[in-house]
Structures are given as C-alpha cells and as structure tokens.
Design a protein around this motif. Structure first.
Motif, PDB file in Angstrom:
ATOM      1  N   THR A 174     -13.669   1.448 -11.363  1.00  0.00           N
ATOM      2  CA  THR A 174     -13.692   0.435 -10.321  1.00  0.00           C
ATOM      3  C   THR A 174     -12.524  -0.506 -10.587  1.00  0.00           C
ATOM      4  O   THR A 174     -12.179  -0.775 -11.738  1.00  0.00           O
ATOM      5  CB  THR A 174     -15.010  -0.357 -10.316  1.00  0.00           C
ATOM      6  OG1 THR A 174     -15.145  -1.028 -11.559  1.00  0.00           O
ATOM      7  CG2 THR A 174     -16.197   0.547 -10.078  1.00  0.00           C
ATOM      8  N   ALA A 175     -11.921  -0.977  -9.525  1.00  0.00           N
ATOM      9  CA  ALA A 175     -10.714  -1.789  -9.702  1.00  0.00           C
ATOM     10  C   ALA A 175     -10.589  -2.805  -8.581  1.00  0.00           C
ATOM     11  O   ALA A 175     -11.130  -2.623  -7.491  1.00  0.00           O
ATOM     12  CB  ALA A 175      -9.484  -0.891  -9.730  1.00  0.00           C
ATOM     13  N   ILE A 176      -9.880  -3.870  -8.877  1.00  0.00           N
ATOM     14  CA  ILE A 176      -9.484  -4.822  -7.845  1.00  0.00           C
ATOM     15  C   ILE A 176      -8.057  -4.471  -7.436  1.00  0.00           C
ATOM     16  O   ILE A 176      -7.160  -4.443  -8.277  1.00  0.00           O
ATOM     17  CB  ILE A 176      -9.547  -6.274  -8.360  1.00  0.00           C
ATOM     18  CG1 ILE A 176     -11.001  -6.654  -8.651  1.00  0.00           C
ATOM     19  CG2 ILE A 176      -8.946  -7.228  -7.338  1.00  0.00           C
ATOM     20  CD1 ILE A 176     -11.169  -8.024  -9.265  1.00  0.00           C
ATOM     21  N   ARG A 177      -7.896  -4.174  -6.143  1.00  0.00           N
ATOM     22  CA  ARG A 177      -6.549  -3.882  -5.632  1.00  0.00           C
ATOM     23  C   ARG A 177      -5.946  -5.150  -5.063  1.00  0.00           C
ATOM     24  O   ARG A 177      -6.526  -5.784  -4.186  1.00  0.00           O
ATOM     25  CB  ARG A 177      -6.614  -2.816  -4.535  1.00  0.00           C
ATOM     26  CG  ARG A 177      -5.249  -2.450  -3.947  1.00  0.00           C
ATOM     27  CD  ARG A 177      -5.388  -1.440  -2.818  1.00  0.00           C
ATOM     28  NE  ARG A 177      -6.077  -2.004  -1.667  1.00  0.00           N
ATOM     29  CZ  ARG A 177      -5.476  -2.700  -0.694  1.00  0.00           C
ATOM     30  NH1 ARG A 177      -4.166  -2.923  -0.745  1.00  0.00           N
ATOM     31  NH2 ARG A 177      -6.169  -3.184   0.314  1.00  0.00           N
ATOM     32  N   LEU A 178      -4.796  -5.556  -5.596  1.00  0.00           N
ATOM     33  CA  LEU A 178      -4.087  -6.726  -5.077  1.00  0.00           C
ATOM     34  C   LEU A 178      -2.837  -6.241  -4.357  1.00  0.00           C
ATOM     35  O   LEU A 178      -2.041  -5.496  -4.927  1.00  0.00           O
ATOM     36  CB  LEU A 178      -3.673  -7.664  -6.211  1.00  0.00           C
ATOM     37  CG  LEU A 178      -4.770  -8.384  -6.979  1.00  0.00           C
ATOM     38  CD1 LEU A 178      -4.154  -9.309  -8.027  1.00  0.00           C
ATOM     39  CD2 LEU A 178      -5.647  -9.183  -6.051  1.00  0.00           C
ATOM     40  N   GLN A 179      -2.666  -6.664  -3.116  1.00  0.00           N
ATOM     41  CA  GLN A 179      -1.436  -6.336  -2.378  1.00  0.00           C
ATOM     42  C   GLN A 179      -0.615  -7.602  -2.208  1.00  0.00           C
ATOM     43  O   GLN A 179      -1.109  -8.620  -1.707  1.00  0.00           O
ATOM     44  CB  GLN A 179      -1.770  -5.739  -1.010  1.00  0.00           C
ATOM     45  CG  GLN A 179      -0.525  -5.320  -0.237  1.00  0.00           C
ATOM     46  CD  GLN A 179      -0.840  -4.808   1.153  1.00  0.00           C
ATOM     47  OE1 GLN A 179      -2.003  -4.628   1.509  1.00  0.00           O
ATOM     48  NE2 GLN A 179       0.183  -4.569   1.936  1.00  0.00           N
ATOM     49  N   GLY A 237       4.346  -5.403  -3.944  1.00  0.00           N
ATOM     50  CA  GLY A 237       3.680  -4.126  -4.128  1.00  0.00           C
ATOM     51  C   GLY A 237       2.189  -4.275  -4.387  1.00  0.00           C
ATOM     52  O   GLY A 237       1.608  -5.350  -4.209  1.00  0.00           O
ATOM     53  N   GLU A 238       1.577  -3.154  -4.802  1.00  0.00           N
ATOM     54  CA  GLU A 238       0.142  -3.125  -5.065  1.00  0.00           C
ATOM     55  C   GLU A 238      -0.109  -3.076  -6.571  1.00  0.00           C
ATOM     56  O   GLU A 238       0.635  -2.441  -7.320  1.00  0.00           O
ATOM     57  CB  GLU A 238      -0.487  -1.890  -4.431  1.00  0.00           C
ATOM     58  CG  GLU A 238      -0.692  -1.982  -2.938  1.00  0.00           C
ATOM     59  CD  GLU A 238      -1.502  -0.803  -2.417  1.00  0.00           C
ATOM     60  OE1 GLU A 238      -2.189  -0.970  -1.412  1.00  0.00           O
ATOM     61  OE2 GLU A 238      -1.425   0.273  -3.030  1.00  0.00           O
ATOM     62  N   PHE A 239      -1.196  -3.736  -6.998  1.00  0.00           N
ATOM     63  CA  PHE A 239      -1.584  -3.730  -8.400  1.00  0.00           C
ATOM     64  C   PHE A 239      -3.079  -3.431  -8.487  1.00  0.00           C
ATOM     65  O   PHE A 239      -3.865  -3.953  -7.700  1.00  0.00           O
ATOM     66  CB  PHE A 239      -1.288  -5.089  -9.050  1.00  0.00           C
ATOM     67  CG  PHE A 239       0.148  -5.524  -8.892  1.00  0.00           C
ATOM     68  CD1 PHE A 239       1.128  -5.047  -9.745  1.00  0.00           C
ATOM     69  CD2 PHE A 239       0.519  -6.373  -7.856  1.00  0.00           C
ATOM     70  CE1 PHE A 239       2.455  -5.424  -9.588  1.00  0.00           C
ATOM     71  CE2 PHE A 239       1.840  -6.754  -7.690  1.00  0.00           C
ATOM     72  CZ  PHE A 239       2.819  -6.285  -8.556  1.00  0.00           C
TER      73      PHE A 239
END
Length: 269
Positions: free
Chosen positions: A54-59, A63-65
């Motif tokens: 599970t992850a938190i996607r930051l845009q 870019g994306e992290f």
C-alpha cells in the motif's frame, strides 16, 4: 526552507525498488531523504497499491512519488489530503447517501470541506477523506431536500465507485452552493468530449448507466452484436466507457453436437 517540524518517521520511497528513508513532516512541506515537497506543489494524492505494498501516491509538477509510511500511513494520508493544493470550501456533506439506488441507513451529515483539484473532488472530514476522480464524476446539480425538518437547497453529486452509482449531498450557504454548482459543472464540461454523440449513442450510454447488459441493449435497440460493438468502440475511444469484460460467442463442434444428441436421446428414452 520550512521551519516547524511536526513529525519524523521512517518511510519507504519507491526508486526502482522500495528504499528506506527518513521523512520529516513540516507545517508546509514534507522532506523525504533529500527530496523536499511543498504542500502547495502537491496536485494530487491517492491511497493506492504499488509494487506489492500500500502506498501514498503524490503527484507534483516534478512527477509522481510513491511512499509507504507503514503504521503511520493513514495518519499522514489524512494530513496530506487536508493540505494538498486545492480550492477548499467549508460545507456539511453526506457521502455516500445512496449506494446502488439504496439509501445508506447510517448516513449522517458531517462537517468538513469540499476540496476541488485538477484531478478530483474531495469530501474531507476528520473521519473521511473521499477522493472522486473527475472521470468517475457523473452529474452535479441542485436539489431540494428536507434537513432538520426544513426544505433546503443542497448540491447532489453522483459518481461511480466500483461499478456502483453513488449519490452524495452537500449543504452550505446558498451563495456558496450556487458558486459550487457553476464551478464544478464548468470543470465537468471540460472533461466532456468535443464530438457530439448520436441519439443512439446517448441511449446506449443511458442504458449502461442504468445497468442494462449488452444482450438487453441489443434487444431493446434491435441491433446485432457487431453493430453494438462498433458503438462501444467509439464510446471507449471518446473516454466515456471502458472494457470490463470480453464476451465470447461460441458454436458447437461436431463433437459437441454428438454430445448434445446423446443427451437428448437419454431424455427421450
């Protein structure tokens, strides 16, 4: 450089694999290793799965992290949703109020925010952080609803979640409601295809929305499978639909025909 440190915690950052780092949460940014992400630069945040975790996607503009905070995932996700770059309006909301045409029995008004970003609208409260991508948003419009025994204008928001139609309601001062209605519908219009749909294409979209399956649509419209598939292809091309299942049509081989004949003989005796 941000100054007020709110939290220091281990984190995994995905860089061609999950790598251990330290995250420092400031009042206006998050630093992961040497990476400094200002909250005002976060265009989108999503709780998702990525490469087995599970992850938190930051845009952001850079870019994306993908970040995994382990046991602090929920706490940090909630904090980031309240701080991402968005137009934010103080409202009361119920989400979901209706799910799949059925009223949600324990639905209650919650005090929070309606946040609008480039990619989604959000219902935010201490208990809920609900992200609705623009692609999943159906319609937005005003409706009269009884609230505390009084007729109040509310904003009705419909969207799709896991193939179910969800209805949510927003309550706020009427001037804000009017503004939200116009603002969200303007943004929705930008998502719509420039090309005009034919009458039959609109009928097909409506029937799919209502839960009519492909066989039912063919029967109602009196068209063969091949013609319906051509309409489907165009709706997919316009970004109005997506493939969720490929239907197979079969015919019997001689071996299959023999098997059916034998079965029928047994029935007849």
């Amino acid at each position: 450089m941000p100054e007020k440190v709110l939290l220091k915690t281990p984190v995994e950052l995905y860089e061609n694999g999950w790598i251990q780092k330290e995250a420092i949460l400031y009042n206006d940014a998050i630093m992961v290793g040497g990476l400094n992400i200002l909250f005002k630069e976060i265009k989108d945040v999503e709780l998702t799965s990525y490469n087995g975790k599970t992850a938190i996607r930051l845009q952001t503009n850079n870019g994306e992290f993908f970040l995994n905070f382990g046991s602090k995932q929920g706490q940090i996700f909630r904090f980031l949703t309240f701080n991402l770059k968005a137009d934010r309006f103080a409202v009361y909301f119920i989400s979901p109020a209706i799910r799949g045409g059925v009223i949600v029995s324990d639905a209650r008004w919650e005090k929070g925010y309606l946040a609008i970003t480039e990619n989604a609208i959000w219902f935010l409260s201490p208990n809920k952080q609900i992200r609705i991508p623009w692609d999943n948003l159906g319609s937005v419009g005003k409706e009269l609803k009884t609230v505390n025994k009084k007729q109040r204008a509310v904003l009705k928001v419909t969207h799709v979640e896991k193939n179910e139609v969800i209805t949510s309601y927003v309550l706020c001062p009427e001037t804000t409601l009017e503004l939200l209605d116009q603002y969200i519908n303007q943004l929705l219009d930008r998502q719509k295809p420039r090309e005009k749909l034919s009458e039959i294409e609109e009928q097909i979209l409506t029937m799919v929305y209502s839960g009519v399956d492909s066989a039912g649509i063919e029967s109602i419209l009196g068209i063969p499978t091949e013609e319906l598939n051509r309409y489907y292809d165009r709706l997919i091309e316009l970004g109005l639909a997506k493939v969720v299942k490929i239907r197979k049509e079969i015919e019997l081989t001689p071996k299959g025909v023999n098997l059916v004949n034998d079965a029928m003989k047994k029935v007849v005796g």
